[in-house]
Scaffold this active site. Sequence first.
Site, PDB file in Angstrom:
ATOM      1  N   CYS A 297       0.833  -1.204   0.000  1.00 54.58           N
ATOM      2  CA  CYS A 297       0.000   0.000   0.000  1.00 54.58           C
ATOM      3  C   CYS A 297       0.870   1.258   0.000  1.00 54.58           C
ATOM      4  CB  CYS A 297      -0.914  -0.044   1.226  1.00 54.58           C
ATOM      5  SG  CYS A 297      -1.732   1.501   1.621  1.00 54.58           S
TER       6      CYS A 297
ATOM      7  N   CYS B 229       0.220   3.770   2.784  1.00 53.06           N
ATOM      8  CA  CYS B 229       0.675   3.182   4.054  1.00 53.06           C
ATOM      9  C   CYS B 229       2.178   3.405   4.223  1.00 53.06           C
ATOM     10  CB  CYS B 229       0.387   1.678   4.087  1.00 53.06           C
ATOM     11  SG  CYS B 229      -1.356   1.246   3.964  1.00 53.06           S
TER      12      CYS B 229
END
Length: 124
Positions: free
Chosen positions: A25, A28
Amino acid sequence: SGEELEQMLQEWDQPLVVDAYATWCGPCLLMAPEFEQAAQELAGRVRFVKLDTDLEPQMATRLSIMGLPTLLFLDKNDDKEAVEEGKAPVAVLKERIEGALRKKSIVDLCEFHFFGGPQPTQLS
């Protein structure tokens, strides 16, 4: 791990911020150093935990993680009687935020939810 998080939720000693993330991600990965800096700034006052949703899918499902990253701000349930009787959870979700945040916003949210600070007017 999910097991360690489960134990933290039962043996409560500090407010808890959970960063639900995945290694693939992009947002993230961008937020990871911000989360780490917030954890350092609030060390001893707030516990910060990272939950890899790919390695802990059952815990991610249990926490209703639908998007990444997701930050969960959890505090101890003050209703001790209900907790002891099993009528209420040990932890109370103060806020759930989907999307990456900078350190200042994470710290400001912790101050608001856990220590009576002012409500942040803008998150980034």
